[in-house]
Design a protein around this motif. Structure first.
Motif, PDB file in Angstrom:
ATOM      1  N   UNK A 254      82.054  14.817  67.325  1.00 27.87           N
ATOM      2  CA  UNK A 254      82.235  16.136  67.944  1.00 27.87           C
ATOM      3  C   UNK A 254      81.054  17.068  67.669  1.00 27.87           C
ATOM      4  N   UNK A 255      80.218  16.676  66.727  1.00 25.01           N
ATOM      5  CA  UNK A 255      79.069  17.505  66.356  1.00 25.01           C
ATOM      6  C   UNK A 255      78.139  16.640  65.521  1.00 25.01           C
ATOM      7  N   UNK A 256      76.872  17.015  65.466  1.00 24.19           N
ATOM      8  CA  UNK A 256      75.931  16.289  64.632  1.00 24.19           C
ATOM      9  C   UNK A 256      76.352  16.238  63.178  1.00 24.19           C
ATOM     10  N   UNK A 257      77.052  17.274  62.692  1.00 24.54           N
ATOM     11  CA  UNK A 257      77.493  17.274  61.296  1.00 24.54           C
ATOM     12  C   UNK A 257      78.421  16.105  60.999  1.00 24.54           C
ATOM     13  N   UNK A 258      79.191  15.650  61.996  1.00 23.21           N
ATOM     14  CA  UNK A 258      80.075  14.504  61.782  1.00 23.21           C
ATOM     15  C   UNK A 258      79.290  13.238  61.453  1.00 23.21           C
ATOM     16  N   UNK A 259      78.074  13.157  61.952  1.00 25.01           N
ATOM     17  CA  UNK A 259      77.247  11.960  61.743  1.00 25.01           C
ATOM     18  C   UNK A 259      76.563  11.966  60.391  1.00 25.01           C
TER      19      UNK A 259
END
Length: 552
Positions: free
Chosen positions: A339-344
């Motif tokens: 859902x967002x780069x932070x999830x990766x």
């Protein structure tokens, strides 16, 4: 960093002085990117808070080793007696111990008083919710300041031949009594660290000059269970990155697994102690906060390949995997999405520039490995067959939908459009190793080599217009990407490239320490300079290199 007979000598401006299990340390780093002139006692309960500062009466050089902190070449010494108690000794050099914040208000700041029960001096700090007791064991102490609200110097001045104990505690405890002389305290602290170093890096030697300091970074960043931290936990740092993020912990678990399997499993399982009803892991955990606004990538199946025989983690891994297969898959789609780069974990990688809700190849690759682990751990053949079939379908979808014949692309879930980037993240499917077709492996290996600078793998191609020297995931070298890709290349049949990546990263740590990340052009350490997953990566890669080349 230098190595002396007494162990590695390090700079407090890089690495804090602390002790296994303690929630506080000593450092001039008092907040994110903020460096004081004096050494402070800094607590990590309820956040990062400078509690008191230690100021020698005359300018002093400071030397730090894992078991002793000294000023004036030993005229003032400090050592941990236990997780919550330090001893400080002065031999003819004066010291002021003052509140870090001179301002006291009704709801913040340091309240300082002398306890009439035992004569000790006590700081009560609103920010940490803890007390800090100073007991005079010898010499003279002069009470400084006032209990009044407002700004004032609060603390004590020590002079002559003196010694004190400083304790962190909650409400009350029996008066402090010294059980051992100071030199015995130092000897015991040294033995504690050396036992840890021997357990996690028994192979260390001249060929691995940073191994002992790497072990210290992990040992000293470990805290005892408290608050939301349910197990002994290796924080990412005892600087401002004083949390456990739900993928960082895997690398720390791997680093200590060989000699301390119990501690390794504590690291692995800590985020699972806070798994929510959907099966998701929290983004991060620290003493007084759990965040669920993001998740982190599902590398936990990959990590199990590097850990000793698993306790019963199957139900936990099953729920974590099911979260991705249900909450993070559009109906009718085989591939999951972030859902967002932070999830990766790669917060601002250029892969996420066009859109934020993205089906990316790294996520599918990690889940394929996790599905394979579930099949291996499954309680019966039917469950194993189900997980294996799911892994096969996801691998086939990854290659059919995100491989364009030359590279992996990302796809916007809402728009349906695809794009490629110059981020190393797009090459992460190499973690699948032998599962990938040979032409795909070859293309990924060639592309990875383009990211290799003199110091290691840049997270953005250095000739990219988006590259930034201190751009977080848009250029700098990071430990987790290095370890994951090195491992994938080795299993994909590219051991020479894997060896080169390992060699350059290990040399980088030996040159520049254990920073959160590194400038890919210069090798300079960036951001938090005492990051445990960097130390863990060094230990993991160095141990593997020693095994391959005939070391212990």
């Amino acid at each position: 960093m230098t190595v002396a007979a007494s162990g590695p000598v390090f700079s407090l401006w890089e690495i804090p002085f602390s002790y296994h299990g303690s929630w506080f340390g000593f450092s001039p780093v008092v907040a994110e990117g903020t460096y004081a002139e004096e050494v402070h006692l800094v607590s990590h309960q309820t956040g990062m808070h400078a509690v008191m500062k230690l100021i020698p009466e005359t300018a002093a050089t400071i030397t730090a080793t894992p078991h002793r902190l000294t000023w004036h070449d030993g005229l003032i010494d400090l050592a941990y007696e236990s997780m919550d108690t330090v001893r400080v000794r002065g031999r003819g050099a004066g010291l002021r111990v003052l509140a870090a914040d001179p301002v006291l208000t009704p709801f913040s700041g340091p309240y300082f008083y002398q306890d009439p029960v035992d004569g000790s001096y006590v700081f009560t700090l609103y920010q940490t919710g803890r007390r800090y007791r100073i007991t005079l064991l010898g010499g003279r102490a002069e009470h400084l300041g006032t209990q009044a609200l407002g700004a004032a110097e609060r603390g004590i001045r020590l002079s002559g031949e003196w010694e004190i104990a400083i304790e962190e505690y909650e409400t009350a405890r029996a008066p402090y009594t010294a059980k051992d002389p100071f030199d015995q305290v130092v000897k015991a602290a040294r033995a504690e660290f050396e036992a840890f170093a021997q357990a996690v890096a028994p192979w260390r030697g001249d060929r691995t000059p940073a191994a002992e300091l790497a072990a210290y970074v992990l040992w000293s960043a470990t805290v005892r269970p408290a608050g939301f931290v349910t197990r002994p936990a290796v924080l990412m740092s005892k600087h401002w990155m004083d949390k456990v993020w739900s993928w960082d912990h895997c690398f720390n678990a791997i680093a200590v697994a060989g000699g301390l399997p119990g501690l390794a499993w504590d690291q692995y399982r800590l985020p699972f102690d806070h798994q929510d009803a959907s099966g998701a892991l929290p983004d991060s955990i620290t003493h007084s906060e759990i965040l669920y606004n993001f998740v982190k990538p599902p590398i936990h199946g990959w990590a199990l390949r590097h850990l000793p025989a698993a306790p019963d983690v199957y139900p936990l891994l099953e729920r974590w995997t099911t979260f991705w297969l249900t909450a993070r898959r559009v109906p009718g789609h085989e591939l999951p999405h972030y859902q967002h780069g932070n999830d990766s974990g790669w917060d601002n990688a250029t892969t996420f520039d066009p859109e934020r809700v993205v089906q990316s190849a790294d996520l599918a690759a990690f889940l394929i490995l996790q599905l394979r682990e579930l099949a291996r751990l499954a309680p019966g053949p039917d469950a194993a067959a189900r997980w294996s079939a799911q892994a096969d379908r996801m691998r086939d979808a990854l290659l059919a939908e995100l491989w364009d014949g030359e590279r992996f692309v990302a796809r916007g879930v809402l728009s349906g459009r695809t794009w490629s980037s110059s981020s190393l993240l797009d090459l992460m499917p190499i973690v699948l190793g032998e599962e990938l077709p040979r032409p795909v492996r070859a293309a990924l290996a060639a592309a990875i080599e383009r990211h290799l600078t003199a110091y290691g793998l840049a997270t953005e191609l250095p000739d990219s217009p988006h590259y930034l020297d201190d751009g977080y995931w848009r250029g700098p070298i990071w430990a987790p990407s290095t370890v994951l890709i090195e491992d994938g290349l080795r299993r994909a049949g590219y051991p020479d490239l894997a060896d080169e990546i390992s060699t350059r990263f290990r040399a980088l740590c030996e040159r520049s320490g254990f920073a959160e990340n590194f400038d890919a052009r210069t090798g300079q350490g960036l951001r938090d300079r005492a990051y445990t997953w960097t130390a863990a990566a060094y230990l993991h890669l160095a141990a593997a290199h020693e095994r391959r080349t005939g070391g212990q």
